[in-house]
Write an enzyme that holds these catalytic residues in place. Structure first.
Site, PDB file in Angstrom:
ATOM      1  N   THR A  33     -29.029  52.519  40.397  1.00 49.11           N
ATOM      2  CA  THR A  33     -27.777  53.080  40.915  1.00 49.11           C
ATOM      3  C   THR A  33     -27.719  52.820  42.424  1.00 49.11           C
ATOM      4  O   THR A  33     -28.619  52.198  42.986  1.00 49.11           O
ATOM      5  CB  THR A  33     -27.707  54.604  40.669  1.00 49.11           C
ATOM      6  OG1 THR A  33     -28.604  55.267  41.582  1.00 49.11           O
ATOM      7  CG2 THR A  33     -28.097  54.965  39.244  1.00 49.11           C
ATOM      8  N   CYS A  34     -26.673  53.336  43.076  1.00 52.29           N
ATOM      9  CA  CYS A  34     -26.535  53.107  44.522  1.00 52.29           C
ATOM     10  C   CYS A  34     -27.666  53.747  45.314  1.00 52.29           C
ATOM     11  O   CYS A  34     -27.962  53.345  46.423  1.00 52.29           O
ATOM     12  CB  CYS A  34     -25.188  53.625  45.022  1.00 52.29           C
ATOM     13  SG  CYS A  34     -24.996  55.413  44.883  1.00 52.29           S
ATOM     14  N   SER A  93     -31.028  64.060  43.684  1.00 54.67           N
ATOM     15  CA  SER A  93     -29.892  63.344  44.262  1.00 54.67           C
ATOM     16  C   SER A  93     -29.663  63.759  45.710  1.00 54.67           C
ATOM     17  O   SER A  93     -30.129  64.806  46.152  1.00 54.67           O
ATOM     18  CB  SER A  93     -28.621  63.653  43.446  1.00 54.67           C
ATOM     19  OG  SER A  93     -28.781  63.224  42.112  1.00 54.67           O
ATOM     20  N   GLU A  98     -25.272  66.791  41.691  1.00 49.69           N
ATOM     21  CA  GLU A  98     -24.131  65.881  41.489  1.00 49.69           C
ATOM     22  C   GLU A  98     -24.098  65.391  40.041  1.00 49.69           C
ATOM     23  O   GLU A  98     -25.131  65.185  39.410  1.00 49.69           O
ATOM     24  CB  GLU A  98     -24.184  64.712  42.481  1.00 49.69           C
ATOM     25  CG  GLU A  98     -25.412  63.826  42.373  1.00 49.69           C
ATOM     26  CD  GLU A  98     -25.145  62.522  41.663  1.00 49.69           C
ATOM     27  OE1 GLU A  98     -24.019  62.314  41.187  1.00 49.69           O
ATOM     28  OE2 GLU A  98     -26.080  61.727  41.567  1.00 49.69           O
ATOM     29  N   GLY A  99     -22.894  65.223  39.524  1.00 48.78           N
ATOM     30  CA  GLY A  99     -22.721  64.927  38.100  1.00 48.78           C
ATOM     31  C   GLY A  99     -22.780  63.465  37.734  1.00 48.78           C
ATOM     32  O   GLY A  99     -22.996  63.109  36.570  1.00 48.78           O
ATOM     33  N   GLN A 100     -22.592  62.582  38.714  1.00 42.87           N
ATOM     34  CA  GLN A 100     -22.499  61.151  38.397  1.00 42.87           C
ATOM     35  C   GLN A 100     -23.804  60.606  37.820  1.00 42.87           C
ATOM     36  O   GLN A 100     -23.792  59.766  36.924  1.00 42.87           O
ATOM     37  CB  GLN A 100     -22.118  60.375  39.663  1.00 42.87           C
ATOM     38  CG  GLN A 100     -21.545  59.008  39.345  1.00 42.87           C
ATOM     39  CD  GLN A 100     -20.988  58.336  40.591  1.00 42.87           C
ATOM     40  OE1 GLN A 100     -21.130  58.828  41.693  1.00 42.87           O
ATOM     41  NE2 GLN A 100     -20.363  57.201  40.410  1.00 42.87           N
ATOM     42  N   GLN A 104     -24.813  58.266  34.489  1.00 39.69           N
ATOM     43  CA  GLN A 104     -25.578  57.011  34.598  1.00 39.69           C
ATOM     44  C   GLN A 104     -26.792  57.023  33.662  1.00 39.69           C
ATOM     45  O   GLN A 104     -27.152  55.993  33.091  1.00 39.69           O
ATOM     46  CB  GLN A 104     -26.002  56.802  36.058  1.00 39.69           C
ATOM     47  CG  GLN A 104     -24.825  56.413  36.943  1.00 39.69           C
ATOM     48  CD  GLN A 104     -25.079  56.654  38.426  1.00 39.69           C
ATOM     49  OE1 GLN A 104     -25.888  57.498  38.807  1.00 39.69           O
ATOM     50  NE2 GLN A 104     -24.398  55.919  39.284  1.00 39.69           N
ATOM     51  N   ALA A 176     -10.464  50.573  44.515  1.00 39.38           N
ATOM     52  CA  ALA A 176      -9.944  51.611  43.610  1.00 39.38           C
ATOM     53  C   ALA A 176     -10.704  51.631  42.292  1.00 39.38           C
ATOM     54  O   ALA A 176     -10.148  51.910  41.232  1.00 39.38           O
ATOM     55  CB  ALA A 176      -8.447  51.379  43.359  1.00 39.38           C
ATOM     56  N   GLY A 180     -14.071  54.724  44.260  1.00 41.45           N
ATOM     57  CA  GLY A 180     -12.860  54.832  45.085  1.00 41.45           C
ATOM     58  C   GLY A 180     -11.892  55.850  44.526  1.00 41.45           C
ATOM     59  O   GLY A 180     -11.311  56.657  45.266  1.00 41.45           O
TER      60      GLY A 180
END
Length: 433
Positions: A33-34, A93, A98-100, A104, A176, A180
């Site tokens: 991930t990022c 995190s 955080e939910g992202q 993932q 977007a 985004g």
């Protein structure tokens, strides 16, 4: 380092197959991930497994092994289980809870389905991690407040702006996509009613505009990006571009921003690889913040989040014990197979002797009846031992008894194999190659 090692989601299946092609790796998964690059493996040898995976990372990224070793962290067995559960719960995190990241982790399972190498152990680990992530969020409310990199980006921007300018600051979002779109939604949640979106095509922007009807969303194509930046106070970048969109030379001639917004043009870059070169910080009236700077947002409400994290750790400890017990219970599977095979060899041998004594002209019906009789006797005899070998791992006492039964049956029926399982698997891999 993360940018060089990152593996795009589309490449995860290939990475799993390549990792499982290594001599000492049986199962594998990639979580890229990022903010993290993690490889999970089931290895036949801890030392050799680490060596092979590190060399593979070096080969695919072009980074020397010595440099990777400076930055990598290694966790084994129970520690690795606990780490993934903490990751899934959002405890590891930048923004606690955080939910992202949970989405993932789910994606790892989705992509891994059907890939040879995303095996029973790794699949079970990630599926359990998803359950843990859901349970922690439900029972501790840890996700309250800023719960994603995108929301933290918006909070950071508002922290840097004078409070009086929150409603009037000119917002520009470049990109977007998923991230985004989340930035846009968080801006709206904070009271922003007008913004400019720069994107390759208008389709996604139109979809966002349709969803957020009370907000003025102005679309501009990519070739208007610099002109839009000249008219913006805060610029969020979230694109898949492999090279930076902004360098010092692009920003130094942009008109200054007003003193009412602090006199600085803010670049909030949440892309990996980065969309804004760090050299932009050299421009007097510009400031760049990236993923690592979001740690500043994490500091807010620290005490409350730490309390929730402690509650979450108790849940994770309980869930880790359950998962490890489930893994231990898998030890009985080979014994079950060997015991069945042992019984079947005896049954088939005795059946052949019986049928040969009865002569060649016995009716099919009789032959089938004798076969069914022998199967029925074996199944009934095996029923008891099999029951004592099956365990779901939920009860540690039962699990302990099950493993004792496994060792006893191995001794009683001489089920131990001559060649160690490890050697067998290594030989099989070598012969395949």
């Amino acid at each position: 380092m993360r940018e060089k090692l990152a593996i795009p989601e589309a490449e995860w299946p290939r990475a799993i197959e390549e990792l499982c092609g290594l001599n000492h790796i049986e199962e594998a998964a990639v979580l890229s991930t990022c903010n993290r690059m993690e490889i999970y493996v089931v290895a036949l040898s801890q030392h050799r497994g680490v060596k092979e995976v590190t060399e593979w990372m070096s080969k695919t990224s072009g980074i020397p092994v010595s440099e990777i070793c400076e930055h990598q962290f290694l966790l084994y067995n129970k520690d690795a289980t606990q780490h993934l559960f903490e990751v899934s719960a959002g405890l590891d995190s930048l923004v606690l809870g955080e939910g992202q990241i949970l989405a993932q982790v789910k994606q790892v399972v989705k992509v891994g389905q059907g890939v040879v190498g995303f095996g029973r152990n790794i699949s079970g680990l990630f599926k359990h991690a998803i359950s843990v992530g859901k349970r922690v969020r439900t029972e501790t409310n840890i996700a309250a407040g800023a719960v994603s990199v995108s929301s933290a980006a918006v909070e950071l921007a508002l922290m840097k702006l004078p409070e009086s300018s929150h409603a009037t600051a000119r917002m520009l979002v470049i990109g977007a996509g998923k991230m985004g779109k989340l930035v846009i939604k968080h801006l709206v949640a904070k009271g922003c009613t007008k913004m400019v979106i720069v994107n390759r095509s208008e389709d996604r922007v139109a979809a966002v505009r349709e969803e957020l009807k009370d907000v003025e969303i102005i679309y501009k194509p990519l070739d208007k990006m610099l002109a839009c930046a000249a008219e913006a106070d805060v610029i969020f970048t979230s694109t898949a571009s492999e090279t930076p969109l902004f360098f010092k030379e692009h920003v130094k001639d942009l008109p200054s921003v007003g003193s009412e917004t602090g006199g600085l043009r803010l670049f909030i870059d949440i892309s990996v690889p980065r969309n804004v070169g760090s050299c932009v910080n050299d421009v007097e009236n510009a400031r760049v913040y990236n993923v690592d700077d979001l740690k500043e947002v994490v500091a807010a409400n620290k005490e409350d989040r730490l309390r929730k994290a402690m509650e979450a750790q108790a849940i994770i400890a309980e869930e880790s014990r359950q998962f490890e017990a489930w893994r231990d219970s898998l030890e009985t599977v080979p014994t079950i197979k060997k015991l069945r095979a042992y019984a079947e060899r005896i049954r088939a041998g005795e059946l052949d002797k019986c049928l040969s004594k009865m002569g060649e002209d016995i009716p099919k019906k009789t032959r089938r009846a004798v076969d069914d009789l022998s199967r029925g006797i074996v199944n009934k005899l095996l029923h008891g031992p099999m029951q004592h070998l099956r365990c779901d791992g939920s009860d540690s006492r039962t699990l302990s008894e099950t493993l004792e039964n496994m060792h006893a049956l191995n001794r009683m029926f001489s089920l131990e194999i001559e060649v160690a399982v490890l050697e067998q698997k290594l030989r099989a891999k070598t012969s395949q190659k």
